[in-house]
Design a protein around this motif. Structure first.
Motif, PDB file in Angstrom:
ATOM      1  N   HIS A  51     -20.948  -0.583  59.864  1.00  0.00           N
ATOM      2  CA  HIS A  51     -22.115  -1.017  59.084  1.00  0.00           C
ATOM      3  C   HIS A  51     -21.733  -1.134  57.610  1.00  0.00           C
ATOM      4  O   HIS A  51     -22.516  -0.828  56.728  1.00  0.00           O
ATOM      5  CB  HIS A  51     -23.256  -0.006  59.239  1.00  0.00           C
ATOM      6  N   HIS A  52     -20.522  -1.561  57.339  1.00  0.00           N
ATOM      7  CA  HIS A  52     -19.958  -1.468  55.990  1.00  0.00           C
ATOM      8  C   HIS A  52     -19.361  -2.815  55.595  1.00  0.00           C
ATOM      9  O   HIS A  52     -18.462  -3.329  56.256  1.00  0.00           O
ATOM     10  CB  HIS A  52     -18.862  -0.390  55.979  1.00  0.00           C
ATOM     11  N   GLY A  53     -19.862  -3.396  54.503  1.00  0.00           N
ATOM     12  CA  GLY A  53     -19.339  -4.653  53.982  1.00  0.00           C
ATOM     13  C   GLY A  53     -18.595  -4.432  52.679  1.00  0.00           C
ATOM     14  O   GLY A  53     -18.973  -3.574  51.875  1.00  0.00           O
ATOM     15  N   ARG A  81      -9.700  -3.326  60.255  1.00  0.00           N
ATOM     16  CA  ARG A  81     -10.151  -1.940  60.362  1.00  0.00           C
ATOM     17  C   ARG A  81     -11.653  -1.847  60.616  1.00  0.00           C
ATOM     18  O   ARG A  81     -12.220  -0.760  60.558  1.00  0.00           O
ATOM     19  CB  ARG A  81      -9.766  -1.170  59.095  1.00  0.00           C
ATOM     20  N   GLY A  82     -12.312  -2.982  60.833  1.00  0.00           N
ATOM     21  CA  GLY A  82     -13.719  -2.963  61.206  1.00  0.00           C
ATOM     22  C   GLY A  82     -14.692  -3.284  60.101  1.00  0.00           C
ATOM     23  O   GLY A  82     -15.899  -3.345  60.342  1.00  0.00           O
ATOM     24  N   GLU A 127     -25.297  -2.280  56.045  1.00  0.00           N
ATOM     25  CA  GLU A 127     -26.121  -1.255  55.412  1.00  0.00           C
ATOM     26  C   GLU A 127     -25.416  -0.621  54.217  1.00  0.00           C
ATOM     27  O   GLU A 127     -26.059  -0.137  53.291  1.00  0.00           O
ATOM     28  CB  GLU A 127     -26.482  -0.180  56.442  1.00  0.00           C
ATOM     29  N   MET A 128     -24.100  -0.588  54.257  1.00  0.00           N
ATOM     30  CA  MET A 128     -23.312   0.025  53.198  1.00  0.00           C
ATOM     31  C   MET A 128     -22.454  -1.062  52.547  1.00  0.00           C
ATOM     32  O   MET A 128     -21.876  -1.901  53.235  1.00  0.00           O
ATOM     33  CB  MET A 128     -22.420   1.129  53.787  1.00  0.00           C
ATOM     34  N   LYS A 278     -13.071   6.636  53.609  1.00  0.00           N
ATOM     35  CA  LYS A 278     -14.370   6.821  52.952  1.00  0.00           C
ATOM     36  C   LYS A 278     -15.523   6.220  53.747  1.00  0.00           C
ATOM     37  O   LYS A 278     -16.669   6.247  53.291  1.00  0.00           O
ATOM     38  CB  LYS A 278     -14.343   6.173  51.557  1.00  0.00           C
ATOM     39  N   SER A 279     -15.242   5.658  54.924  1.00  0.00           N
ATOM     40  CA  SER A 279     -16.287   4.961  55.666  1.00  0.00           C
ATOM     41  C   SER A 279     -16.513   5.608  57.018  1.00  0.00           C
ATOM     42  O   SER A 279     -15.555   5.968  57.708  1.00  0.00           O
ATOM     43  CB  SER A 279     -15.891   3.491  55.865  1.00  0.00           C
ATOM     44  N   PRO A 280     -17.756   5.751  57.452  1.00  0.00           N
ATOM     45  CA  PRO A 280     -18.038   6.268  58.796  1.00  0.00           C
ATOM     46  C   PRO A 280     -17.571   5.287  59.858  1.00  0.00           C
ATOM     47  O   PRO A 280     -17.409   4.092  59.598  1.00  0.00           O
ATOM     48  CB  PRO A 280     -19.559   6.428  58.802  1.00  0.00           C
ATOM     49  N   ASP A 281     -17.373   5.766  61.055  1.00  0.00           N
ATOM     50  CA  ASP A 281     -16.824   4.956  62.133  1.00  0.00           C
ATOM     51  C   ASP A 281     -17.875   4.317  63.025  1.00  0.00           C
ATOM     52  O   ASP A 281     -17.535   3.721  64.038  1.00  0.00           O
ATOM     53  CB  ASP A 281     -15.904   5.816  63.018  1.00  0.00           C
ATOM     54  N   GLY A 282     -19.152   4.450  62.714  1.00  0.00           N
ATOM     55  CA  GLY A 282     -20.202   3.937  63.604  1.00  0.00           C
ATOM     56  C   GLY A 282     -20.073   2.450  63.874  1.00  0.00           C
ATOM     57  O   GLY A 282     -19.949   1.644  62.948  1.00  0.00           O
TER      58      GLY A 282
END
Length: 625
Positions: A51-53, A81-82, A127-128, A278-282
């Protein structure tokens, strides 16, 4: 907080052009916001999305051109890396709408960052949000987070002081050869880019040491050779922010001239790893990007339409069409090839300027990235970023085939600067396509190339050097400037440079080697679809004449193109010139890449006049009666 020291057939219809390596998919599109049209790339993988851009904020001017390759690799590495990664051209830069001289440049750049962030949130479902900026892009990212909170902030060699940066720009604009003019304009022209007085004033107010940014984690990256101190890191830690500083290798090499750049693998891996930590893996479901557009209408004096297309998937050829808005023109295609290893925008954004001006006159233009250059993937087993790649002529053949299928019977004119001129020339000598009628050569440095040697290792370089300095030695203006101390180098240094160039130019260099291929017998065999097998300019010229193709050459007064052509082409070159099959034009007070606004305009006007005399055009676009 820490301080670390470290070393198929063309796909012309769809609005989206895709490329990818492994699981990474890249989509080129235009992002519209508040009347601005921004060119952007969206990089993501097909699975494991977070959920990270991340918005990648590039530098401006020549640093944007030089860093294009490294930032593309960074975007792909982060996407693998997603992360959902958006890489953009600010308004007035790269392939976006607008120009250097539009008002409120600095504010437009900063607004572009906000547009990209908003797009990732609203359309990308992120979202992030994090920002990653290089040089002036890092400065814009830092200024953005003064008023908007983000998750992570990467600042790579940021411009901390605007006043200091202005001194660097002024020094760059005054770095010149013997005949450089000092100029009294309040604008600065640096390596083909214009900074207006308003832009300079806005930059001068930048002081990152006075900021109070809003981010959860920050990373400041310096080049390995930089001093082991970081005032910006000290500022962030004094504010109680979670910040790190790294000194990583590869910065100088990635910011070199485009054909000399190397990708800083270690630095990119450390940066990607930092974002990863620094980023969650969801995971999340991929967003629907079907609403992205590959079509833009420019806001210039005569609006033209630009659209994105990948002409071929194998070989990979990414391109941007620039066409008259009204349509209906029967004028030939103008295909603009890469200049050196710079992407399709060209040095100093020259190709964007030329394409939009010609399209306003009715000429449909195509700016392409040949295989392995810009945003086109390299062929398996070949080296990326090779501006004299043996595959260039093959790529031109693919382009001709694609345009013929798109509009059967419409003629094609191939045009290129420097190595692009070489590719255009050899394509005219080698390819059988009947619709390919002409090549326009801009400041060619060679008409023959082998992979075993560089341009400056051949006799061509010594001819070029002699041509350049012979003109300067016979020019009283050069001597007047030299003796009055207006060259910026001084008499002793200028004299040393001349001696080095004329006396030492042939020393310590590898002799040009044969390709090892058998030479064709006579002129009937032609060349294979790659590099010519031997240096035989007269034979190449005869092949071009036999194919009933025209040649035109535009050279800066300081460049050796016409001199080399006449010297090495001999009687065959003279014969074509006498018959009007080869036209030569000189652009006065210009350098190799037309790095001043005046020389760019002079070149465009000369090109427009030539094309008008050859094919006809009207200011509104379309064919002349």
């Amino acid at each position: 907080m820490s301080l670390t020291l470290a070393t198929p057939p063309p796909d012309l219809a769809p609005e989206r052009a895709r490329a990818g390596r492994g699981p990474v998919e890249s989509t080129a599109f235009y992002l519209g916001s508040e009347g601005r049209s921004l060119f952007a790339w969206l990089h993501r993988c097909g699975h494991g999305l977070r959920h990270h851009g991340i918005v990648i904020c590039p530098p401006v001017a020549h640093e944007q051109t030089h860093s294009h390759r490294a930032l593309r690799h960074l975007a792909e590495r982060l996407a693998a890396r997603g992360f959902t990664v958006l890489r953009l051209d600010y308004h007035g830069t790269g392939d976006s709408d607008g120009t250097d001289t539009d008002p409120d440049r600095f504010a437009a750049w900063l607004a572009s960052v906000g547009d990209a962030v908003d797009w990732l949130r609203e359309e990308g479902g992120c979202e992030m949000i994090s920002l990653a900026g290089l040089r002036m892009g890092a400065t814009l990212a830092a200024l953005y987070v003064q008023d908007h909170e983000v998750a992570n902030l990467l600042l790579w060699e940021p411009v901390v002081s605007g006043r200091r940066h202005l001194r660097e720009l002024k020094a760059l604009s005054q770095t010149a050869r013997l005949t450089a003019e000092t100029g009294s304009s309040s604008c600065i022209e640096a390596v083909g880019f214009v900074f207006t007085s308003q832009t300079l004033q806005e930059i001068s107010t930048v002081d990152l040491l006075s900021l109070e940014p809003r981010f959860r984690s920050g990373l400041i990256v310096h080049g390995e050779a930089a001093r082991r101190e970081s005032p910006l890191f000290d500022r962030f830690t004094s504010l109680g922010l979670d910040a790190e500083a790294l000194w990583l290798p590869g910065y100088v090499e990635m910011m070199a001239e485009p054909h000399l750049t190397t990708v800083p693998e270690e630095a990119l891996e450390r940066i990607a790893g930092w974002f990863d930590s620094k980023s969650p893996d969801g995971d999340r479901d991929p967003a629907d990007f079907s609403r992205t557009t590959g079509l833009m209408v420019t806001a210039g004096p005569v609006p033209v339409v630009e659209r994105i297309a990948r002409l071929s998937q194998s070989p990979d050829i990414f391109s941007i069409f620039t066409e008259p808005k009204t349509g209906g023109s029967t004028l030939p295609w103008i295909v603009i090839l890469n200049a050196g290893a710079a992407n399709r925008s060209g040095p100093g954004r020259l190709h964007v300027l030329v394409a939009r001006r010609l399209a306003a006159l009715g000429y449909p233009c195509l700016r392409v990235d040949l295989s392995g250059l810009g945003d086109s993937r390299v062929d398996p087993g070949r080296l990326e970023n090779n501006n004299y790649a043996a595959t260039a002529v093959r790529d031109v053949a693919v382009i001709c085939d694609a345009l013929e299928r798109l509009q059967p019977g419409r003629p094609v004119v191939m045009m290129g600067l420097c190595s692009g001129a070489y590719a255009a020339f050899q394509s005219a000598a080698q390819l059988p396509h009947t619709g390919f009628i002409e090549s326009i050569l801009i400041n060619p440095l060679t008409f023959f190339w082998s992979d075993e040697a560089a341009v400056d290792s051949s006799s061509t370089e010594r001819l070029r050097v002699w041509h350049f300095y012979k003109k300067r030695l016979l020019d009283p203006t050069s001597w007047r400037r030299l003796l009055t101390g207006k060259t910026g180098t001084g008499f002793r240094e200028a004299f040393r440079q001349i001696v080095d160039k004329l006396v030492l130019s042939g020393r310590g260099r590898v002799k040009q080697a044969s390709t090892g291929a058998a030479a064709p017998t006579g002129d009937s065999g032609g060349h294979p679809w790659g590099h010519p097998v031997k240096d035989d300019l007269p034979a190449d010229l005869r092949r071009i004449a036999a194919a009933s193709r025209q040649l035109a050459m535009f050279v800066a007064d300081s460049d050796p193109g016409e001199f080399l052509l006449r010297h090495k082409g001999g009687r065959e070159a003279s014969r074509l010139i006498e018959k009007g099959r080869l036209r030569c034009f000189t652009i006065e007070q210009a350098d190799h890449i037309f790095s001043t606004e005046a020389s760019r305009d002079a070149f465009c006007r000369a090109l427009e006049a030539y094309l008008h005399g050859r094919f006809g055009s009207t200011p509104e676009g379309g064919s002349a009666a």
